[in-house]
Design an enzyme around this catalytic site. Structure first.
Site, mmCIF file in Angstrom:
data_model
loop_
_atom_site.group_PDB
_atom_site.id
_atom_site.type_symbol
_atom_site.label_atom_id
_atom_site.label_comp_id
_atom_site.label_asym_id
_atom_site.label_seq_id
_atom_site.Cartn_x
_atom_site.Cartn_y
_atom_site.Cartn_z
ATOM 1 N N ASN A 17 46.362 38.065 41.325
ATOM 2 C CA ASN A 17 46.352 36.764 40.664
ATOM 3 C C ASN A 17 46.846 36.988 39.238
ATOM 4 O O ASN A 17 46.135 37.580 38.424
ATOM 5 C CB ASN A 17 44.913 36.219 40.679
ATOM 6 C CG ASN A 17 44.765 34.940 39.874
ATOM 7 O OD1 ASN A 17 45.749 34.364 39.410
ATOM 8 N ND2 ASN A 17 43.530 34.490 39.696
ATOM 9 N N SER A 57 37.250 42.781 37.915
ATOM 10 C CA SER A 57 37.486 44.107 37.320
ATOM 11 C C SER A 57 37.772 45.187 38.368
ATOM 12 O O SER A 57 37.317 46.332 38.233
ATOM 13 C CB SER A 57 36.309 44.504 36.415
ATOM 14 O OG SER A 57 36.186 43.581 35.350
ATOM 15 N N GLU A 87 37.693 30.163 37.139
ATOM 16 C CA GLU A 87 38.268 29.557 35.932
ATOM 17 C C GLU A 87 38.551 28.073 36.171
ATOM 18 O O GLU A 87 38.445 27.251 35.259
ATOM 19 C CB GLU A 87 39.520 30.344 35.513
ATOM 20 C CG GLU A 87 39.113 31.694 34.913
ATOM 21 C CD GLU A 87 40.056 32.843 35.199
ATOM 22 O OE1 GLU A 87 41.241 32.608 35.483
ATOM 23 O OE2 GLU A 87 39.585 33.997 35.132
ATOM 24 N N GLU A 147 33.940 36.515 43.885
ATOM 25 C CA GLU A 147 34.230 36.927 42.515
ATOM 26 C C GLU A 147 33.045 36.559 41.619
ATOM 27 O O GLU A 147 32.967 35.423 41.130
ATOM 28 C CB GLU A 147 35.494 36.224 42.001
ATOM 29 C CG GLU A 147 36.748 36.546 42.790
ATOM 30 C CD GLU A 147 38.014 36.353 41.950
ATOM 31 O OE1 GLU A 147 38.882 37.233 42.011
ATOM 32 O OE2 GLU A 147 38.121 35.356 41.212
ATOM 33 N N GLY A 197 37.296 39.949 34.318
ATOM 34 C CA GLY A 197 37.918 40.214 33.020
ATOM 35 C C GLY A 197 36.988 40.859 32.015
ATOM 36 O O GLY A 197 37.295 40.934 30.831
ATOM 37 N N HIS A 248 38.920 28.977 42.173
ATOM 38 C CA HIS A 248 38.742 30.121 41.267
ATOM 39 C C HIS A 248 37.720 29.746 40.193
ATOM 40 O O HIS A 248 37.664 28.594 39.756
ATOM 41 C CB HIS A 248 40.084 30.508 40.635
ATOM 42 C CG HIS A 248 39.997 31.821 39.924
ATOM 43 N ND1 HIS A 248 39.488 31.935 38.654
ATOM 44 C CD2 HIS A 248 40.315 33.079 40.332
ATOM 45 C CE1 HIS A 248 39.501 33.220 38.304
ATOM 46 N NE2 HIS A 248 39.997 33.932 39.302
ATOM 47 N N LYS A 278 47.384 34.869 36.974
ATOM 48 C CA LYS A 278 46.833 33.888 36.019
ATOM 49 C C LYS A 278 47.944 33.338 35.107
ATOM 50 O O LYS A 278 49.079 33.216 35.545
ATOM 51 C CB LYS A 278 45.667 34.514 35.248
ATOM 52 C CG LYS A 278 44.586 35.058 36.213
ATOM 53 C CD LYS A 278 43.290 35.416 35.549
ATOM 54 C CE LYS A 278 42.315 35.945 36.597
ATOM 55 N NZ LYS A 278 41.018 36.305 36.045
HETATM 56 P P1 13P Z 1 39.992 40.655 36.733
HETATM 57 O O1 13P Z 1 40.498 41.602 37.791
HETATM 58 O O2 13P Z 1 40.843 40.618 35.510
HETATM 59 O O3 13P Z 1 38.539 40.869 36.454
HETATM 60 O O4 13P Z 1 40.121 39.176 37.371
HETATM 61 C C1 13P Z 1 39.625 38.924 38.632
HETATM 62 C C2 13P Z 1 40.057 37.574 39.062
HETATM 63 O O5 13P Z 1 39.624 36.580 38.522
HETATM 64 C C3 13P Z 1 41.061 37.490 40.140
HETATM 65 O O6 13P Z 1 41.182 36.201 40.609
#
Ligand code: 13P
Length: 249
Positions: free
Chosen positions: A9, A212, A96, A166, A172, A94, A11
């Protein structure tokens, strides 16, 4: 070996030129990869990346989609437009989207059903906040998001759904859930799927872990019986870190 599904992803990162460079590197370095792969660039880079991954073992994914097919929805992108670009799968729910953009389970479910109706694969993300985990609510949150996210989805459609667990506190932050903690939630989600769709579906559903994931922890996570792949954020932005995850041993 199981059929793992490793997705990147990207982003809100990368210009078209940057996205193209990464996609080209991944096509070259994953052509002998044994698993199922997907990259999800920003909408603006879908066409560019789509041309590069077309006909390879890397699927093209989008990071979001409107809940309506078309119409007066300024700023939204429709399933028809995504399909027109060759998009094969869409990430929905997601964290976010849920937390920064206040998408609720009903909206996410509408998107899930629309994407499936149009033949796309769906990666439905679920996961608890840190305070929910600390309050002992991780399972309850994941159950609600799974059940509501899949409302009205038929057993046949479920074959095109991947669940991504997740935990929000691991995204992150550099904090990965331990393989044991992640596996426990994956096992629980599998049970929820079993209650909804029966034993066979609970065994065959693909459940990715996200939060992560790095080259250093991918193999330990994938070794767990209920972890079928990864949804990778930060480490998906460079071939040097995504390829070792995608080819974990
Ligand atoms: P990270 O791997 O940066 O923690 O993000 C995970 C994520 O949100 C994938 O959709």
């Amino acid at each position: 070996m199981r059929n793992y599904f490793i997705a990147g992803n990207w982003k809100m990162h990368k210009t078209r030129a940057e996205a193209a460079a990464l996609a080209q590197a991944l096509v070259a370095q994953l052509k002998d990869g044994k698993h199922k792969y997907l990259v999800a660039p920003s909408f603006t880079a879908l066409e560019t990346v789509g041309k590069i991954v077309a006909g390879t073992n890397i699927m093209l994914g989008a990071q979001n989609m409107a809940a309506e097919e078309q119409g007066a929805h300024t700023g939204e992108v429709s399933v028809l437009q995504l399909k027109d670009l060759g998009v094969q799968a869409v990430i929905l729910g997601h964290s976010e989207r849920r937390h920064l953009y206040k998408e609720d389970d009903a909206l996410i479910n509408k998107k899930v059903r629309l994407a499936l109706k149009h033949g796309l694969e769906v990666i439905l993300c679920v996961g608890e906040l840190l305070e929910e985990r600390e309050a002992g609510k991780a399972e309850a949150v994941c159950e609600t998001q799974t059940v509501k996210g899949l409302e009205g989805v038929t057993a046949e459609e479920l074959k095109r759904v991947t669940i991504a667990y997740e935990p929000v506190w691991a995204i992150g932050t550099g904090k990965t859930a331990t393989p044991e903690d992640a596996d426990a939630i994956h096992a629980f989600i599998r049970k929820v799927i079993g209650k909804l769709y029966g034993e066979a579906a609970s065994k065959s559903i693909c459940i990715q872990y996200g939060g992560s994931v790095k080259p250093e922890n991918a193999a330990q996570l994938m070794a767990k019986p209920n972890i079928d792949g990864a949804l990778v954020g930060g480490a998906a932005l460079k071939a040097e870190t995504f390829v070792p995850i995608a080819k974990f041993a």
